[in-house]
Design a protein around this motif. Structure first.
Motif, PDB file in Angstrom:
ATOM      1  N   ARG A  12     -18.504  37.053   0.081  1.00 22.49           N
ATOM      2  CA  ARG A  12     -19.320  36.405   0.052  1.00 22.49           C
ATOM      3  C   ARG A  12     -20.796  37.579   0.603  1.00 22.49           C
ATOM      4  O   ARG A  12     -20.604  37.984   1.141  1.00 22.49           O
ATOM      5  N   PRO A  71     -11.112  32.459   1.705  1.00 21.30           N
ATOM      6  CA  PRO A  71     -12.234  32.202   1.525  1.00 21.30           C
ATOM      7  C   PRO A  71     -13.040  32.100   2.815  1.00 21.30           C
ATOM      8  O   PRO A  71     -14.503  31.678   3.093  1.00 21.30           O
ATOM      9  N   ASP A  75     -15.861  34.802  -2.476  1.00 23.69           N
ATOM     10  CA  ASP A  75     -16.159  33.389  -3.001  1.00 23.69           C
ATOM     11  C   ASP A  75     -15.413  33.685  -4.199  1.00 23.69           C
ATOM     12  O   ASP A  75     -15.545  34.928  -5.148  1.00 23.69           O
TER      13      ASP A  75
END
Lengths: 88, 88
Positions: A12, A71, A75
């Motif tokens: 992310r 998570p 991503d």
């Protein structure tokens, strides 16, 4: 029917990516200029047996959340298409 | 001009992929059936400054051969497109 699936797992935004940073730092010394924003992720390919495309998509999404990604820091991007039937 | 580049690095056919094999073996116990042929590779994303698309492609190909892959055991797939200019 069979589907060819590619799941790309990326860190992310904002999560430290030391592997990408190392590549980016090394490139100018090797004569490659103009490369920025390097990030390194995983790409996971597999074949999936499912009734139809929406069922396949549901299975892969579940797989990503439960198993293939973390998570909190990662991503995933799913691409999925019907497997090509071999010509002979 | 800027290009967004994705390089997917995959093990060549016939090279042992223990990471993929482990995922494949684990899935039935988690309730996912019908997944076969799992392979795990790397996906490397970056932005590249280059004169035009063919120059960008040449740089990325060179980068793959010299730095991003081990050509003895790995193949790479390059996808490259002009970076989108932000709307505002």
């Amino acid at each position: 029917m069979m589907f060819d699936v590619v799941v790309e797992v990326r860190l992310r935004a904002g999560i430290a990516d030391p592997q990408g940073a190392t590549i980016e730092r090394a490139l100018p010394a090797l004569g490659f200029d103009g490369v920025t924003g390097v990030s390194v992720g995983k790409s996971i390919r597999f074949s999936l047996q499912a009734a139809d495309e929406s069922a396949a998509h549901a299975v892969v999404t579940d797989l990503c959340h439960r198993f293939l990604t973390n998570p909190v820091i990662e991503d995933s991007e799913i691409s999925l298409h019907p497997a090509e039937v071999a010509a002979h």
